[in-house]
Design a protein around this motif. Structure first.
Motif, PDB file in Angstrom:
ATOM      1  N   THR A 157       0.811  -1.225   0.000  1.00  0.00           N
ATOM      2  CA  THR A 157       0.000   0.000   0.000  1.00  0.00           C
ATOM      3  C   THR A 157       0.845   1.276   0.000  1.00  0.00           C
ATOM      4  O   THR A 157       0.289   2.380  -0.005  1.00  0.00           O
ATOM      5  CB  THR A 157      -0.930   0.018   1.221  1.00  0.00           C
ATOM      6  N   ASN A 158       2.176   1.124   0.009  1.00  0.00           N
ATOM      7  CA  ASN A 158       3.064   2.306   0.022  1.00  0.00           C
ATOM      8  C   ASN A 158       4.320   2.050  -0.808  1.00  0.00           C
ATOM      9  O   ASN A 158       5.427   2.396  -0.401  1.00  0.00           O
ATOM     10  CB  ASN A 158       3.473   2.659   1.454  1.00  0.00           C
ATOM     11  N   MET A 159       4.160   1.483  -1.981  1.00  0.00           N
ATOM     12  CA  MET A 159       5.305   1.015  -2.758  1.00  0.00           C
ATOM     13  C   MET A 159       6.303   2.108  -3.117  1.00  0.00           C
ATOM     14  O   MET A 159       7.494   1.837  -3.248  1.00  0.00           O
ATOM     15  CB  MET A 159       4.820   0.329  -4.034  1.00  0.00           C
ATOM     16  N   HIS A 160       5.845   3.333  -3.295  1.00  0.00           N
ATOM     17  CA  HIS A 160       6.723   4.408  -3.761  1.00  0.00           C
ATOM     18  C   HIS A 160       7.100   5.382  -2.643  1.00  0.00           C
ATOM     19  O   HIS A 160       7.594   6.476  -2.928  1.00  0.00           O
ATOM     20  CB  HIS A 160       6.056   5.155  -4.911  1.00  0.00           C
ATOM     21  N   ASP A 161       6.887   4.971  -1.406  1.00  0.00           N
ATOM     22  CA  ASP A 161       7.168   5.839  -0.266  1.00  0.00           C
ATOM     23  C   ASP A 161       8.542   5.515   0.306  1.00  0.00           C
ATOM     24  O   ASP A 161       8.890   4.343   0.481  1.00  0.00           O
ATOM     25  CB  ASP A 161       6.085   5.652   0.802  1.00  0.00           C
ATOM     26  N   PHE A 162       9.325   6.557   0.614  1.00  0.00           N
ATOM     27  CA  PHE A 162      10.658   6.359   1.179  1.00  0.00           C
ATOM     28  C   PHE A 162      10.710   6.730   2.663  1.00  0.00           C
ATOM     29  O   PHE A 162      11.787   6.906   3.220  1.00  0.00           O
ATOM     30  CB  PHE A 162      11.690   7.169   0.387  1.00  0.00           C
ATOM     31  N   THR A 163       9.553   6.832   3.283  1.00  0.00           N
ATOM     32  CA  THR A 163       9.507   7.081   4.724  1.00  0.00           C
ATOM     33  C   THR A 163       9.720   5.763   5.460  1.00  0.00           C
ATOM     34  O   THR A 163       9.003   4.793   5.204  1.00  0.00           O
ATOM     35  CB  THR A 163       8.148   7.665   5.138  1.00  0.00           C
ATOM     36  N   PRO A 164      10.693   5.660   6.367  1.00  0.00           N
ATOM     37  CA  PRO A 164      10.915   4.394   7.077  1.00  0.00           C
ATOM     38  C   PRO A 164       9.792   4.084   8.054  1.00  0.00           C
ATOM     39  O   PRO A 164       9.287   4.972   8.732  1.00  0.00           O
ATOM     40  CB  PRO A 164      12.239   4.626   7.806  1.00  0.00           C
TER      41      PRO A 164
END
Length: 266
Positions: A157-164
């Motif tokens: 659900t967050n494939m392109h997110d770079f937030t750890p």
């Protein structure tokens, strides 16, 4: 009134707050890691979170390098460069690359003292009956599976997110799902979670669970709270940071599905 001579005796009483060894060890590790990070420099803490938290965007690029174009479109935000997203991406890909252990090690890290203390509290509450029922080996296996379940749900659900993503909440949620099979079963000697013999109760079948009003109320409250603190945390001002509610649900479902398959009591 005297009990019938052939009736089974009630189980011997145990101290209610006598936690299993494995729960004490896990809680001590979670608190110890957060203490070390809180006493470290800000740079070390941030780099540790980026290296050993779970960063969905990193895994998307590793698994599918062609996703660069979609990620770049997200960074530009339809024409305007998103400075925050660019900073996160640079941190993850250049300054502190995400570790291969991220899908598991994220569960050992927390963003604040309130975060880790809340997880430790609920792990002690719901993990205790599950640990007593499964034993240490199976319990650790369930911890690993629920952590991975949280990772998968969050990544999808967050494939392109770079937030750890950090926190043991997926594992805690998994213990809640696992415990729901037996802690709400009524027995002659008690019922409910606050019982030192909750782990001895028979596991319900799925139809029995669905007919158990207490279990259904628990499910309803759990999903409602996850929606409130997940989807509505930011708009309602409940939390300044994001809440990985998808990981909670992933861990919960894994615990719910796996408990019957590894339960030594059959």
């Amino acid at each position: 009134m005297q009990p019938h001579p052939l009736s089974p005796p009630p189980p011997p009483r145990e101290p209610l707050f006598h936690l299993p060894r494995i729960i004490i060890v896990i809680c001590a590790v979670l608190l110890g890691i957060h203490l070390v990070l809180s006493l470290s420099s800000s740079q070390f803490e941030v780099e540790t979170i980026f290296r050993f938290g779970f960063v969905p965007g990193s895994w998307t690029l590793w698994l599918n390098p062609a996703a660069e174009e979609a990620i770049f479109e997200r960074l530009t935000g339809g024409g305007a460069l998103d400075p925050r997203a660019l900073s996160l991406m640079r941190m993850v890909l250049v300054e502190a690359p995400n570790s291969l252990f991220g899908p598991l090690s994220y569960a050992l890290l927390h963003g604040s003292w309130s975060h880790v203390l809340l997880n430790v509290f609920w792990l002690a509450a719901f993990g205790t009956p599950v640990a007593r029922r499964l034993g240490e080996g199976r319990f650790l296996l369930l911890c690993l599976l629920t952590a991975l379940g949280g990772t998968l749900a969050h990544w999808l659900t967050n494939m392109h997110d770079f937030t750890p993503m950090v926190g043991a909440s997926a594992v805690v949620s998994g213990m809640m799902g696992a415990a729901a099979w037996f802690v709400f079963t009524r027995t002659p000697h008690g019922g409910g979670l606050i019982d030192s013999h909750a782990h001895l109760r028979p596991r319900e079948t799925l139809p029995e669970m669905l007919r158990n009003q207490r279990t259904m109320v628990f499910f309803g409250i759990w999903f409602a709270l996850n929606f409130l603190f997940g989807v509505g945390a930011g708009p309602l001002g409940i939390s300044e940071g994001g809440v990985a509610w998808q990981a909670h649900i992933g861990g919960f479902l894994v615990g719910l599905v796996m408990l019957p398959r590894i339960d030594p009591r059959g």
